[in-house]
Write a protein that holds these residues in place. Structure first.
Motif, short mmCIF file in Angstrom:
data_model
loop_
_atom_site.label_atom_id
_atom_site.label_comp_id
_atom_site.label_asym_id
_atom_site.label_seq_id
_atom_site.Cartn_x
_atom_site.Cartn_y
_atom_site.Cartn_z
N LEU A 120 4.40 7.25 -13.21
CA LEU A 120 4.69 6.46 -12.02
C LEU A 120 5.02 7.34 -10.83
CD1 LEU A 120 6.98 3.75 -13.66
CD2 LEU A 120 4.74 3.34 -12.65
N PRO A 121 4.58 6.94 -9.63
CA PRO A 121 5.04 7.64 -8.43
C PRO A 121 6.48 7.23 -8.13
CG PRO A 121 3.64 5.78 -7.82
CD PRO A 121 3.63 5.84 -9.33
N GLY A 122 7.38 8.20 -8.05
CA GLY A 122 8.78 7.87 -7.85
C GLY A 122 9.07 7.33 -6.46
N ASP A 123 8.25 7.71 -5.47
CA ASP A 123 8.55 7.35 -4.10
C ASP A 123 7.69 6.21 -3.58
OD1 ASP A 123 6.21 8.73 -4.17
OD2 ASP A 123 6.69 10.13 -2.56
N ALA A 124 6.99 5.51 -4.46
CA ALA A 124 6.16 4.39 -4.02
C ALA A 124 6.09 3.35 -5.12
CB ALA A 124 4.75 4.88 -3.65
N ASN A 125 5.84 2.12 -4.73
CA ASN A 125 5.67 1.06 -5.72
C ASN A 125 4.34 1.22 -6.44
OD1 ASN A 125 7.49 -0.53 -3.46
ND2 ASN A 125 7.89 -1.22 -5.54
N ASN A 126 4.27 0.68 -7.64
CA ASN A 126 3.03 0.68 -8.41
C ASN A 126 2.59 -0.77 -8.58
OD1 ASN A 126 1.23 2.59 -10.06
ND2 ASN A 126 1.60 0.92 -11.50
N TYR A 127 1.81 -1.25 -7.59
CA TYR A 127 1.48 -2.67 -7.54
C TYR A 127 0.22 -3.00 -8.33
CZ TYR A 127 4.86 -3.45 -3.77
OH TYR A 127 6.00 -3.56 -3.03
N LEU A 128 0.31 -4.09 -9.07
CA LEU A 128 -0.86 -4.78 -9.61
C LEU A 128 -1.09 -5.99 -8.72
CD1 LEU A 128 -2.97 -5.66 -11.80
CD2 LEU A 128 -1.06 -6.79 -12.97
N THR A 129 -2.27 -6.11 -8.12
CA THR A 129 -2.55 -7.24 -7.24
C THR A 129 -3.66 -8.09 -7.84
OG1 THR A 129 -4.20 -6.03 -5.96
CG2 THR A 129 -1.93 -5.93 -5.18
N CYS A 130 -3.71 -9.32 -7.38
CA CYS A 130 -4.78 -10.24 -7.80
C CYS A 130 -5.31 -10.95 -6.55
CB CYS A 130 -4.26 -11.25 -8.81
SG CYS A 130 -5.52 -12.39 -9.41
N VAL A 131 -6.62 -10.99 -6.41
CA VAL A 131 -7.27 -11.62 -5.25
C VAL A 131 -8.17 -12.74 -5.74
CG1 VAL A 131 -8.82 -11.28 -3.31
CG2 VAL A 131 -7.22 -9.47 -3.93
N VAL A 132 -7.99 -13.92 -5.19
CA VAL A 132 -8.86 -15.06 -5.49
C VAL A 132 -9.38 -15.60 -4.17
CG1 VAL A 132 -9.05 -17.35 -6.52
CG2 VAL A 132 -7.57 -15.63 -7.58
N LEU A 133 -10.69 -15.53 -3.97
CA LEU A 133 -11.30 -16.04 -2.74
C LEU A 133 -11.62 -17.52 -2.89
CD1 LEU A 133 -13.84 -13.17 -1.96
CD2 LEU A 133 -11.55 -13.48 -1.00
N GLY A 134 -11.57 -18.24 -1.75
CA GLY A 134 -11.92 -19.65 -1.76
C GLY A 134 -13.42 -19.84 -1.86
N VAL A 181 -4.57 -2.78 1.89
CA VAL A 181 -4.27 -1.45 2.40
C VAL A 181 -2.77 -1.31 2.62
CG1 VAL A 181 -4.50 0.06 4.41
CG2 VAL A 181 -6.52 -1.00 3.42
N ARG A 182 -2.14 -2.37 3.11
CA ARG A 182 -0.68 -2.34 3.28
C ARG A 182 0.02 -2.16 1.94
NH1 ARG A 182 3.67 -5.44 2.57
NH2 ARG A 182 2.51 -7.23 1.80
N LEU A 183 -0.43 -2.89 0.92
CA LEU A 183 0.21 -2.82 -0.40
C LEU A 183 -0.15 -1.54 -1.14
CD1 LEU A 183 -0.41 -6.52 -1.52
CD2 LEU A 183 1.80 -5.49 -0.94
N SER A 184 -1.34 -1.00 -0.88
CA SER A 184 -1.82 0.19 -1.58
C SER A 184 -1.67 0.04 -3.09
CB SER A 184 -1.06 1.44 -1.10
OG SER A 184 -1.64 2.61 -1.61
N PRO A 185 -2.33 -0.97 -3.68
CA PRO A 185 -2.14 -1.26 -5.10
C PRO A 185 -2.81 -0.22 -6.00
CG PRO A 185 -3.87 -2.65 -4.23
CD PRO A 185 -3.32 -1.88 -3.06
N ALA A 186 -2.28 -0.10 -7.22
CA ALA A 186 -2.91 0.77 -8.21
C ALA A 186 -4.11 0.08 -8.85
CB ALA A 186 -1.90 1.16 -9.28
N GLU A 187 -4.06 -1.27 -8.89
CA GLU A 187 -5.11 -2.01 -9.56
C GLU A 187 -5.28 -3.37 -8.89
OE1 GLU A 187 -6.22 -3.50 -14.15
OE2 GLU A 187 -4.30 -2.51 -13.71
N ILE A 188 -6.54 -3.82 -8.78
CA ILE A 188 -6.85 -5.10 -8.15
C ILE A 188 -7.59 -5.97 -9.16
CG2 ILE A 188 -8.04 -6.25 -6.25
CD1 ILE A 188 -7.90 -3.52 -4.75
N LEU A 189 -6.98 -7.07 -9.55
CA LEU A 189 -7.54 -8.01 -10.51
C LEU A 189 -8.26 -9.12 -9.73
CD1 LEU A 189 -7.48 -8.81 -13.60
CD2 LEU A 189 -5.48 -10.20 -13.02
N PHE A 190 -9.43 -9.55 -10.21
CA PHE A 190 -10.13 -10.64 -9.54
C PHE A 190 -11.09 -11.30 -10.53
CE2 PHE A 190 -12.76 -6.92 -9.11
CZ PHE A 190 -14.06 -7.37 -9.22
#
Length: 868
Positions: A120-134, A181-190
């Motif tokens: 893990l990066p100690g100085d940043a969050n490790n985000y998992l994001t999910c994107v669902v388009l309409g 880009v703001r979140l800078s996620p480690a992984e993007i689920l879709f």
């Protein structure tokens, strides 16, 4: 090959692998994780390990590659960094079933679900994001198949942060990219089948579309939070957001089920709560990393970061990435910074008290996930022991910190529990005894006490037996095969008592046991196993107790993070001579003596020249002319950075500043990434400009540098002129705009449009030399000094001279088409390494020339080289 020919362990592997076809399966065999088939080929290639083979049936071998169990974390890190998913298959149980040990996958490691500290990066969050388009919307105003809505959910399972939002935008993919880009996620689920661009930050993970079905996702969320309605989470009407959140919960259930215990709340947010910064703006302003190297040093974050805790570092990144729009919240932060800025002693004491603190946020979540080790609890205890000292240093009646103090729980019950239960220096893992403090458990103390007599008896056995037998060289030892033994050299075996039982013969000695010694050995070994069992159970119970009060621990962790950020911003302000900006809701931008926060730090031995940025009443567009290297781009960027810093709650590098809240900052400065993606410089420029013109509002700040430079001069001037007119005249726009250009024709707009003003970079000329003063003054520049810049850059002198000649010819033509004299062009060609004139001079015997011959030669050269 039939199934009967396959070995049992191969059948077990294939059955498990079928359940995880998209992951590399780490299959535990003894002290190694083994990979097979295609997984082995990938592992060997990516990890640079040896690819071997294994027999699975008569005459059949398969690829195999293994890594040591104890070194798995390093290899995992390399695979996760490359975007692979790894399924960890462990051996379960102590006894084989039908000849083989049962095995099962305990977790699937993906870029967004890692929990190991080393990954893990100690100085940043490790985000998992999910994107669902309409669903696609077909209208005449949008391209075919365009989307207008999207749901985005994100989670950091190491901190418990879980949030969801919905976006509505005609260019929804651009809006999604800006948020990611703001979140800078480690992984993007879709959902698979949904088209997402590869330019998104983070590893893309398509997942079965039926997982995102609305009814299923709603049920998953309600079950997880044990709720009867989604209204309490703010999800009413947010179907896409609900699907994104539900998708994340299901993904964690399959990959990291223990992490679900960490997600105790779900927050909804709106991007309208903070300043919108698209990907180009974040890149151009170098908010968190530099353009050239991607390094922290040289970015805005690198200047502002004086945090002393990992929690503070992560929060500061969030503040830089999400400048606020609420004047009240901005001023709350500024109040806190001002308190610590004005009181240097208080700031130093707070920073000193924060510095030894451990990452309470991630440690607490490790406890909740059930992955904590004894040293993790020691780190929590050490942190909680420091809290009273920090709390005493915070002023009680200071309103700027009142909200923080309300949530600052000293967690005294948790501290007392850890102090009473945990030994001062426990072992690193539960494999060794000594984790629980004596006196905490009567059961444990009883077992320890009963084993103590046996240990003492064995410890004294060597001296007792030496004295009894008279054998001075007698030794008592232990190994895993025979347990405790008595060793006597061959020369003394005749003195061995009759009750000694020979157990092993060595080259120089004999080893013996006695029935009494074996009885005590059994007591000791059984006691150790019993102690280990009891300590493991007590440790798990201790973690459960801490998990029950984790909300208090996490709330305190967030208070510590905010204190760290406020102190960091105050420290930056004190070192940099920053002032508190006045942030208001009015549409105003007035900065006196503003400086670029990064550039002023990079100047060695030079003073940064400050500049004012004050928009007059009615002024909307500021045309800035002047040569390159004179400071135009620095001036533009510092205007944006000062505005952004003010709205994130930071002091700013200026003598005074009054800033009206800006809803968006747009920049059109460079074209880096997209050029490599196959787009021309000019196309990138036009795409970004179009995005600005479509989305800017009267409360936006536009930073435009050299619009139109990527095409011909006439085209460029025309486009730049039209862009300025559009910004100035369109009722939806009229945004405050700083427009740097080399097109002097644009200065005429100040006479045509009432909201346009001309400014230029002051230049001093003396003795034929030009000095850039880096001062922005009213009026347009009368010349560009581009040739002078070329000279400073080191262009060969003939090139500079020829450029001046061409410039004079062009100026003399008053901008009309002109045929340039080729004479100088030929002259320029004479000065490279091969030169016929110089060659002729070198070959001449000057001393043999008469005066008349020399004059004739000069006449010949003049006619030959200088005349057409």
């Amino acid at each position: 090959m039939t199934s009967d020919d396959i070995s049992p362990i191969r059948k077990q592997y294939l059955e498990i692998k079928r359940q995880y076809p998209d992951a590399i399966l780490f299959f535990r065999l003894g002290d190694f994780y083994e990979t097979f088939d295609q997984d082995a080929e990938i592992a060997a290639r990516e990890l640079d390990i040896v690819l071997t083979s294994r027999s699975v049936a008569k005459g059949t071998r398969i690829p195999m590659a293994g890594i040591p169990h104890h070194a798995a974390e390093n290899y995992l890190a390399r695979l996760i960094e490359k975007g692979f998913h790894v399924a960890i298959c462990e051996q379960i149980g102590d006894q084989p079933v039908k000849g083989i040990f049962p095995r099962q996958v305990t977790r699937v490691v993906t870029p967004g679900t890692v929990i190991e500290p080393g990954l893990l990066p100690g100085d940043a969050n490790n985000y998992l994001t999910c994107v669902v388009l309409g669903d696609p919307i077909e209208t005449n105003e949008l391209p075919a198949g365009a989307f207008q809505h999207a749901g985005i959910a994100y989670v950091d399972i190491t901190t418990g942060e879980f949030a969801v939002t919905e976006l509505n935008n005609p260019d929804i993919l651009a809006a999604v990219r800006a948020e990611l880009v703001r979140l800078s996620p480690a992984e993007i689920l879709f959902p698979d089948g949904q088209k997402l661009t590869d330019s998104l930050p983070g590893h893309l993970t398509p997942w079965t579309a039926w997982r995102f079905e609305p009814g299923r996702c709603q049920e998953v969320i309600l079950q997880h939070f044990e709720a009867a309605s989604l209204d309490g989470f703010g999800l009413r009407g947010m179907t896409l957001g609900m699907r994104a959140a539900g998708g994340i919960l299901q993904y964690l259930q399959e990959t990291q089920p223990v992490a679900l215990k960490l997600l105790t709340s779900l927050n909804t947010y709106s991007t309208s709560e903070f300043m919108t910064l698209d990907a180009a703006t974040r890149r151009n302003l170098e908010l968190t990393e530099t353009l050239r190297t991607g390094a922290l040093k040289g970015s805005l974050l690198g200047v502002l970061d004086h945090t002393v805790t990992p929690m503070g570092k992560r929060l500061l990144v969030q503040w830089v990435s999400k400048p606020l729009l609420s004047v009240e919240r901005i001023n709350q932060r500024l109040d806190g910074v001002m308190l610590l800025h004005a009181n240097g002693m208080l700031r130093a004491e707070i920073r000193s008290a924060l510095k030894p603190l451990n990452d309470l946020e991630r440690l607490t979540n490790r406890v909740m996930a059930g992955t904590a080790q004894p040293r993790d609890l020691v780190a929590i205890r050490a942190t909680l022991e420091q809290l009273p000292t920090l709390r005493e240093r915070l002023p009680e009646n200071e309103t700027s910190l009142s909200e923080l103090l309300l949530n600052f729980n000293l967690c005294t019950d948790e501290l007392q529990l850890l102090q009473s239960a945990l030994d001062d220096e426990p072992p690193a893992t539960l494999q060794n005894v000594g984790v629980i403090r004596p006196g905490f458990s009567a059961e444990l103390d009883g077992v320890v006490e009963r084993s103590r007599h046996s240990r003492e008896w064995i410890a004294n056995l060597e001296n007792v037996e030496r004295e009894r037998t008279g054998i001075k060289s007698l030794k008592v030892g232990y190994n895993k095969v025979f347990g405790y033994y008595i060793e006597i050299t061959h020369s003394n075996t005749n003195l061995a008592p009759a009750e000694y039982i020979r157990k092993q013969t060595l080259v120089n000695a004999e080893r013996y046991i006695t029935p009494e010694m074996k009885e005590y050995e059994t007591l000791v070994l059984n006691a150790e196993e019993r102690i280990r069992e009891i300590e493991t159970r007590l440790f798990r119970e201790l973690c459960v107790s801490l998990s029950d009060t984790a909300r208090q621990l996490l709330a305190t962790a967030r208070v510590l993070a905010e204190l760290d950020v406020l102190a960091s911003l105050a420290e930056t302000a004190a070192h940099g001579g920053y002032i508190r900006p006045e942030v208001v809701s009015e549409d105003i931008l007035e900065v006196e003596g503003g400086r670029h926060p990064v550039v002023e730090q990079t100047l060695s031995g030079e003073r940064f020249v400050p500049n004012d940025i004050s928009f007059e009443s009615g002024e909307r567009v500021r045309i800035i002319t002047g040569p390159n290297m004179s400071g135009k781009s620095t001036y533009l960027r510092q205007a944006a950075l000062i505005t952004l810093m003010a709205q994130m709650g930071s002091f700013v590098p200026a003598a005074a500043a009054r800033i009206g809240v800006v809803d968006r900052i747009f920049t059109r400065i460079g074209a880096q990434d997209e050029i490599h993606a196959g787009q021309s410089t000019f196309m990138v420029e036009m795409v970004e400009t179009a995005n600005i013109l479509h989305h800017a509002t009267p409360r936006s700040l536009l930073i435009l540098d050299e619009i139109g430079r990527g095409t011909s001069t006439y085209d460029g001037v025309s486009i730049a002129w039209a862009v300025v007119e559009y910004i100035h005249n369109h009722p939806r726009l009229r945004a405050k705009t700083l427009f740097a250009t080399h097109y002097h024709e644009l200065t005429q707009l100040a006479d045509l449009l009432p909201g346009v003003r001309n400014y230029n970079v002051a230049v001093s000329e003396a003795d034929g030399k030009v000095v850039f003063l880096h001062k922005i003054v009213a009026g347009g520049a009368d010349r560009s000094y581009g040739i002078h810049v070329g000279q400073l850059a080191g262009l060969p002198r003939p090139v500079v001279q020829r450029a001046n000649e061409i410039l004079h010819q062009l100026e003399a033509s008053s901008g009309k088409a002109v045929r340039l004299s080729p004479v100088a062009a030929r002259q320029l060609a004479l000065f490279p390494e091969t030169n016929p004139l110089l060659d002729e001079i070198k070959s001449m015997d000057i001393n043999a020339l008469s005066p008349i011959e020399a004059l004739n030669k000069l006449y010949e050269w003049q006619r030959k080289y200088l005349e057409e």
